[in-house]
Each structure stands twice: as structure tokens, then as C-alpha cells.
Write an enzyme that holds these catalytic residues in place. Structure first.
Site, PDB file in Angstrom:
ATOM      1  N   CYS A   2       0.847  -1.188   0.000  1.00  0.00           N
ATOM      2  CA  CYS A   2       0.000   0.000   0.000  1.00  0.00           C
ATOM      3  C   CYS A   2       0.892   1.250   0.000  1.00  0.00           C
ATOM      4  CB  CYS A   2      -0.936   0.105   1.192  1.00  0.00           C
ATOM      5  SG  CYS A   2      -2.035  -1.312   1.339  1.00  0.00           S
ATOM      6  N   ARG A  27       3.364   0.004  -5.217  1.00  0.00           N
ATOM      7  CA  ARG A  27       3.132  -0.630  -3.915  1.00  0.00           C
ATOM      8  C   ARG A  27       1.773  -1.325  -3.831  1.00  0.00           C
ATOM      9  NH1 ARG A  27       6.715   1.189  -0.282  1.00  0.00           N
ATOM     10  NH2 ARG A  27       5.391   0.462   1.404  1.00  0.00           N
ATOM     11  N   TRP A  74      -2.963  -2.441  -1.679  1.00  0.00           N
ATOM     12  CA  TRP A  74      -2.728  -3.842  -2.022  1.00  0.00           C
ATOM     13  C   TRP A  74      -3.467  -4.623  -0.961  1.00  0.00           C
ATOM     14  CZ3 TRP A  74      -0.220  -8.166   0.159  1.00  0.00           C
ATOM     15  CH2 TRP A  74       0.005  -9.225  -0.729  1.00  0.00           C
ATOM     16  N   ASN A 100      -1.031   1.613   5.985  1.00  0.00           N
ATOM     17  CA  ASN A 100      -0.262   0.599   5.259  1.00  0.00           C
ATOM     18  C   ASN A 100       0.242  -0.382   6.311  1.00  0.00           C
ATOM     19  OD1 ASN A 100       1.589  -0.824   3.692  1.00  0.00           O
ATOM     20  ND2 ASN A 100       3.160   0.758   3.874  1.00  0.00           N
ATOM     21  N   GLY A 101      -0.088  -1.658   6.146  1.00  0.00           N
ATOM     22  CA  GLY A 101       0.373  -2.650   7.127  1.00  0.00           C
ATOM     23  C   GLY A 101      -0.762  -3.581   7.522  1.00  0.00           C
ATOM     24  N   GLU A 487      15.202 -17.246 -12.531  1.00  0.00           N
ATOM     25  CA  GLU A 487      14.837 -15.838 -12.699  1.00  0.00           C
ATOM     26  C   GLU A 487      14.018 -15.636 -13.982  1.00  0.00           C
ATOM     27  OE1 GLU A 487      14.591 -13.346 -10.995  1.00  0.00           O
ATOM     28  OE2 GLU A 487      14.738 -11.587 -12.267  1.00  0.00           O
ATOM     29  N   LYS A 491      10.206 -14.173 -14.093  1.00  0.00           N
ATOM     30  CA  LYS A 491       9.820 -13.004 -14.898  1.00  0.00           C
ATOM     31  C   LYS A 491       8.608 -13.329 -15.768  1.00  0.00           C
ATOM     32  CE  LYS A 491      11.452 -10.468 -13.252  1.00  0.00           C
ATOM     33  NZ  LYS A 491      12.457 -10.436 -12.238  1.00  0.00           N
ATOM     34  N   GLU A 494       5.339 -13.770 -13.568  1.00  0.00           N
ATOM     35  CA  GLU A 494       4.747 -12.629 -12.885  1.00  0.00           C
ATOM     36  C   GLU A 494       4.158 -11.595 -13.834  1.00  0.00           C
ATOM     37  OE1 GLU A 494       7.248 -10.156 -10.385  1.00  0.00           O
ATOM     38  OE2 GLU A 494       8.964 -10.479 -11.644  1.00  0.00           O
ATOM     39  N   LYS A 609       5.220  -3.961  -5.857  1.00  0.00           N
ATOM     40  CA  LYS A 609       6.683  -3.891  -5.960  1.00  0.00           C
ATOM     41  C   LYS A 609       7.347  -4.215  -4.630  1.00  0.00           C
ATOM     42  CE  LYS A 609      10.551  -2.623  -7.984  1.00  0.00           C
ATOM     43  NZ  LYS A 609      11.100  -3.690  -8.846  1.00  0.00           N
TER      44      LYS A 609
HETATM   45  O1  M6R Z   1      12.629  -5.360  -2.741  1.00  0.00           O
HETATM   46  P1  M6R Z   1      13.094  -6.797  -2.676  1.00  0.00           P
HETATM   47  O2  M6R Z   1      14.244  -7.071  -3.546  1.00  0.00           O
HETATM   48  O3  M6R Z   1      13.319  -7.252  -1.270  1.00  0.00           O
HETATM   49  O4  M6R Z   1      11.871  -7.626  -3.246  1.00  0.00           O
HETATM   50  C1  M6R Z   1      11.868  -9.012  -3.257  1.00  0.00           C
HETATM   51  C2  M6R Z   1      10.803  -9.553  -4.143  1.00  0.00           C
HETATM   52  O5  M6R Z   1       9.531  -9.151  -3.703  1.00  0.00           O
HETATM   53  C3  M6R Z   1      10.980  -9.128  -5.593  1.00  0.00           C
HETATM   54  O6  M6R Z   1      12.237  -9.457  -6.081  1.00  0.00           O
HETATM   55  C4  M6R Z   1       9.897  -9.766  -6.487  1.00  0.00           C
HETATM   56  O7  M6R Z   1      10.087 -11.139  -6.543  1.00  0.00           O
HETATM   57  C5  M6R Z   1       9.924  -9.142  -7.875  1.00  0.00           C
HETATM   58  N1  M6R Z   1       8.598  -8.817  -8.277  1.00  0.00           N
HETATM   59  C6  M6R Z   1      10.505 -10.020  -8.917  1.00  0.00           C
HETATM   60  O8  M6R Z   1      10.516  -9.430 -10.163  1.00  0.00           O
END
Ligand code: M6R
Length: 614
Positions: A2, A27, A74, A100-101, A487, A491, A494, A609
């Protein structure tokens, strides 16, 4: 998750709040809302969906008012809907809150409030919180800030909140525990944001509220920051923001993700600039130097992270063990925090996070610190919670990453971790000067090689068109490129919603090979490195089952090229550095497939994110 924005000052608050929300959509974007103070009343606009939908709704009404709070959500408690959208107003109609939380004891508080005649119109814990503050204020007959303090002292969970009373809208109260909150200090105005991006064009002076702190803001007055538990005044440090507006705008690209993919040569360069000194044959990383003895004498390194950052840790596991000969364990923050891991004083923990706010990674850090380990953070966002919670660290300097799918943050993390592996190998006397120098020299030219890989854009786009309707995809890699297979699969999943799996290529025959038929694209990461011959065999095994092979190979490849359906080339480089190149075509592939499937690549469904809840 959020995003929160707030404003108190003499401008029209609405455009500031809405632009701020758009910058915070990374967020969450299940719903959004804004509350404006207008002539002693609260004007509320809330709408399910993106900020744009709420903005259109609001613009059809009155958007005046120079105090306002806003939120992009979110969903945690309650599905995405107009009713569950923030801000939430208390039963009395006086208080309005964004949050947020997660309030963990919200059910108990709700029952208490219901017993006292309160009614609820949403499924959120936030509506419980605003009414709980109202309840305390009624009981104590006190000012808002006192009610907030007393209420929060009884709340269990994580929060960043922003609240005002319609009868005193010139005063906004904010508080934080576990979720980020930044205050921007303007002349006769104050800004609030989950990060600093909502107010970048107005001020560069910012205060990062710490956990357990609350603040009372008025347009002109001094900031009153206090500890929630003791009401003790706090002298907060004012930070000068380094970020500029250009770095958080799309700059002509359709999506942030593509912009960020293209920024990688520069991001990698910025990450090693001033640290990698090939002419002098050395690496200089101040965070590492400071704790050189701890690293030199470490019995073990534990790396903890989530998602893409966890993949960069997996790449690093190969490099640290190869060059520095230190045993490495890679742990998901979420798993690490809830088991009873053995952490010894001589262990060094490396926490990796783009945002520096990921709740699970943060919890793992706290646990490691309590056990006496030294914790080194690798973050992209300066001043983020993880950057502040760790003993030492290294920023990745990739610049703001807005697209939900992480790209340049990943290659920058791998760059930092590669430098660390090399430096630790050197200080532990594990490899020869010539090998060390060769790696330094080669790393310094990687940005140019990434540029070369990006030239395969059109080819990757053509390949994407052929596979955009696939239902499944398999990604294979070996050694240091096994995490790249993971990875690549992440990608694709998601942003395009295609089911994808990443596997070490040799594991294919232990199960996934059963999935292969003529409809299955198999993406093989097969640079001319360590296990090349083995990968050639794996490609043939896929072809024997009529799978379609898309291979990422080194220029001049002679063997994989014979059996693969499509090949994408990367320039020759040292094996340890291949992940920095092989990942690029996989990012492009997922990007084009997602765009061709009509997906919003910057805001994939159900995701955010920054995952600041567990
Ligand atoms: O901000 P962070 O690197 O800690 O985030 C970790 C994951 O939430 C983040 O890498 C997520 O998997 C991405 N959406 C991948 O593209």
C-alpha cells in the site's frame, strides 16, 4: 504494501496527492482513495482499480482543499472493492485515516468496538483502527495525537498511518511501525509519502520516520516527533534527497520495465563506479573494508532475500564458494524467520533487497542480529529500512526501479555480489593475482557487453510472437546459470501469467521431462561455460521429445545451435560473469510476451513492488 500520500499546506492538495499515488502504484493498485478537508467536512473519493479510475471520479466533483490524505491499496483484509478502499472514516464522521500494514489484533479490537456500539462498513483492519482511535479519543476526551498514541500502544502489528480530524484539518498525525513513512519539509507546507517520490519536485528535505515514532504536522509549524510508547520528543535527522524527477519517469518508453531493462549497462556501471579499479588491480568497498576481519574469519555466510533478490543470492553462492571458498547458505527470508536456524557468532549474514523494505527479509535480519551475527545489507533504495537496520552494507546504485518485475536491480545486485566474492577471495588468499585481475578487467567491460545483448531485441520480439500463446514454459540452466533459469521463469510468470518452471538442466530427467511435448517452449541458458557439453545433451533430450528449444548461447556457438529452434547470442565472457548477460534475453522475452498478451507489465495482477507485509 500500500502507498500513502499526505499534504498539509497552502496549495490545492488533490493534484499533489494523485500524482503521488501514481508514483506509489508500484506498492499496490487494487483500489485507491483520497480524503480532502473542505469547509469543516471530509470529502471522500474511493474507487476500486488503478488511481486513474479514482482520479476520474474525483474530477467530476469538488477537489478543492489544502489538506488531504490518500492511499493506493494492495489488499490484505478484504477483497479489492470501493468499500474496502482507504481512506476510512470513523463512525462519528470526524476522523479519517489511511494505513499501510496489518493490524494483527484487529478482531479483538473490533469486538470491543462492536460491544460499544460501533458499526463497520468494510472488511478492513483499517476501519477498525480509525474507530479505535475515535473510541480512545471519546474515552479520554483528548487531542487527536494523544488518542493516536494511546491507541497505537495497544495495537499489535505493522503500520504506517496518516490521520486527521475534520474539525482541525490543519494538523495531520502520522505514525510508523514496520512500514515506511517519509515526511517532506517544504516552506509553509509538509508532505507525507511511503517513499519520497510523491514530493520530489517540491522539496529535497526529508525525514524518515523510525519504527515506534509518531509525528504531528502542521503547514508552518515545527515538526513534533515523539516516541509512541513514552511520548518522549525525538530529534530527527533531515536527509537531503539525491533522487531526481527524471529518474522516476518513463522517458519515452511504453513501460518502466523496458526502460529499466535498457538502463542496465548504466546501472551496472554505476554499481561498480569508484569501487572496481582495474587499472590499480583492486576493488574498494568501504562497507566490506570496515568488516574485513569478520568476513575473513567467517565460518559461513548466510544470504537471505526474497524473489528476484533471492536469485541473485543463488548466483552469489556459486561465486563466493568458487572464489572465496566460504560455505554459503541461501535462505528465503520467509522460511528463515520462522524456523529455528542455527546462527553462530562467526556467521556473516548478507541480506539482499531492492526496496530495502521487504518484511520477510527484514525479520530475518532482526533475528540474525539478535543471534549476534554481523549483517551486511545490499539494497537499492538509499535510507531504506534494511539499509538502516544492517551493520554495514553496499548500495547497488541502480537508480529507482519502478516496474514491479525486477530487472536492473537484479544485475546490479549480482554486480555487487561478484565484487564481494572477488574481494573476499583476495583477502582470504584463495586465488591468484592474475585470475583476480582478469575478472576485474572483464567485469569492467560487462556494461558494453550488455549493450550488445540488448541489440537482440528484435530477434527476441520475433521469438516472443511465436510463443505468446503458450500455457507453460520450462527454463533450464546449469551451474551459475541455474539461478538465471529460475529468474527467467519468475519473470515470465509474474508479468505474462504463463506457468513457468526453472530447473537445473540435469534435473529435467527426474520429472519435468514428462511435461515436454511439441507445445512446450524450453528456454535453455547455454553459454559456452563450465557445463556446456552437458547442456548440449540436455538440449538433445528436449528435441527428442519434440520440445521447442530457445537457447541463449555464446557468439560462435557450434553445437547447441544445431539442435535449438532459436538461438539468442551473448558475447564471450568469463563463466562467472555470464549471468549478467544471459539474464537479459530472458527479461526481454517475458516483456514482449506479456505485452503481446495485453498484460500491464508494470503492474501485474495481484502483485506489488514492495512487499512490506509478511
Ligand atoms: O525489494 P526486494 O528485492 O526485497 O523484493 C523481493 C521480491 O519481492 C521481488 O524481487 C519480487 O520477486 C519481484 N517482483 C521479482 O521481479
Amino acid at each position: 504494501m500500500c502507498g500513502i500520500v499526505g499534504y498539509v499546506g497552502d496549495r490545492n492538495a488533490f493534484p499533489i496527492l494523485v500524482n503521488g499515488l501514481k508514483r506509489l502504484e508500484y506498492r499496490g493498485y487494487d483500489s485507491s482513495g483520497v480524503a480532502l478537508a473542505q469547509n469543516g467536512e471530509i470529502t471522500l473519493y474511493k474507487k476500486q482499480g488503478m488511481v486513474k479510475a479514482m482520479e476520474e471520479l474525483a474530477l467530476a466533483g469538488d477537489t478543492s482543499g489544502s489538506t488531504g490524505i490518500a492511499h493506493t491499496r494492495w489488499a490484505t483484509h478484504g477483497q479489492p472493492s470501493d468499500e474496502n478502499a482507504h481512506p476510512h472514516v470513523s463512525n462519528s464522521g470526524n476522523l479519517v485515516l489511511v494505513h499501510n500494514g496489518i493490524i494483527e489484533n484487529y478482531q479483538a479490537l473490533k469486538e470491543l468496538l462492536q460491544d460499544n456500539g460501533f458499526e463497520f462498513h468494510s472488511e478492513t483492519d483499517t476501519e477498525v483502527l480509525v474507530n479505535f482511535i475515535q473510541y480512545i479519543q471519546d474515552q479520554e476526551d483528548c487531542k487527536l495525537k494523544k488518542a493516536v498514541r494511546i491507541a497505537l500502544a495497544q495495537v499489535i502489528g505493522a503500520y504506517a498511518i496518516c490521520i486527521y480530524d475534520k474539525n482541525k484539518p490543519e494538523e495531520v498525525v502520522v505514525a510508523k511501525l514496520g512500514s515506511p513513512l517519509v515526511i517532506g519539509l517544504g516552506v509553509n507546507e509538509k508532505f507525507i509519502g511511503s517513499d519520497a517520490t510523491p514530493f520530489l519536485e517540491y522539496t529535497k528535505d526529508a525525514i524518515y520516520l523510525e519504527d515506534g515514532e509518531m509525528a504531528t504536522l502542521t503547514a508552518e509549524g515545527e515538526l513534533d516527533i515523539r516516541l509512541i510508547q513514552s511520548d518522549k520528543a525525538v530529534n530527527a535527522q533531515v536527509h537531503k534527497l539525491q533522487m531526481d524527477l527524471e529518474s522516476i519517469e518513463k522517458g519515452g518508453y511504453d513501460y518502466f520495465m523496458m526502460k529499466e531493462i535498457y538502463e542496465q549497462p548504466r546501472a551496472i556501471y554505476d554499481t561498480f563506479r569508484g569501487r572496481l579499479l582495474p587499472e590499480q588491480g583492486m576493488i574498494k568497498m568501504s562497507g566490506l573494508e570496515e568488516y574485513a576481519d569478520r568476513f575473513r574469519n567467517a565460518d559461513r555466510i548466510i544470504m537471505t532475500a526474497c524473489g528476484t533478490s533471492w536469485h541473485s543470492a543463488l548466483v552469489a553462492e556459486y561465486l563466493f564458494e568458487e572464489f572465496a571458498r566460504i560455505p554459503v547458505e541461501v535462505e528465503y527470508g520467509s522460511e528463515f524467520r520462522y524456523r529455528n536456524p542455527i546462527i553462530r557468532k562467526n556467521d556473516v549474514v548478507i541480506a539482499i533487497s531492492q526496496s530495502g523494505e521487504t518484511a520477510d527479509t527484514l525479520a530475518a535480519i532482526k533475528m540474525a542480529k539478535e543471534a549476534g551475527a554481523m549483517v551486511f545489507g545490499i539494497c537499492n533504495v538509499p535510507g531504506s529500512t534494511i539499509a538502516r537496520e544492517t551493520h554495514a552494507g553496499a548500495y547497488t546504485h541502480a537508480g529507482p526501479e519502478i516496474g514491479v518485475a525486477s530487472t536492473k536491480a537484479f544485475t546490479s545486485q549480482v554486480t555487487v555480489l561478484t565484487m564481494m566474492a572477488l574481494e573476499l577471495g583476495k583477502i582470504r588468499g584463495e586465488f591468484s593475482t592474475s585470475q583476480y585481475r582478469a575478472l576485474l578487467n572483464e567485469l569492467s567491460v560487462i556494461p558494453k557487453k550488455v549493450e550488445k545483448v540488448l541489440e537482440s531485441k528484435e530477434l527476441v520480439e520475433e521469438i516472443s510472437a511465436l510463443y505468446k500463446d503458450a500455457n507453460n514454459a520450462l527454463y533450464l540452466g546449469r551451474g551459475v546459470n541455474f539461478p538465471i533459469a529460475l529468474e527467467g521463469a519468475l519473470k515470465l510468470k509474474e508479468i505474462s501469467y504463463i506457468h513457468a518452471e526453472g530447473y537445473p538442466a540435469a534435473e529435467m530427467k527426474h520429472g519435468p521431462i514428462a511435461l515436454i511435448d511439441e507445445n512446450m517452449p524450453v528456454i535453455v541458458v547455454a553459454p559456452n561455460a563450465g557445463h556446456y557439453e552437458k547442456l548440449v545433451s540436455n538440449v538433445q533430450e528436449v528435441k527428442a521429445r519434440h520440445g521447442k528449444v530457445i537457447a541463449v548461447v555464446t557468439e560462435g556457438d557450434t553445437e547447441v545451435v544445431q539442435s535449438a529452434d532459436h538461438v539468442i547470442e551473448i558475447p564471450e565472457t568469463l563463466e562467472a560473469l555470464t549471468p549478467l548477460l544471459t539474464v537479459i534475453p530472458l527479461q526481454l522475452l517475458s516483456y514482449y510476451i506479456a505485452v503481446m498478451r495485453g498484460c500491464d507489465v508494470d503492474r501485474p495482477r495481484n502483485l506489488a513492488k514492495s512487499v512490506t507485509v509478511e
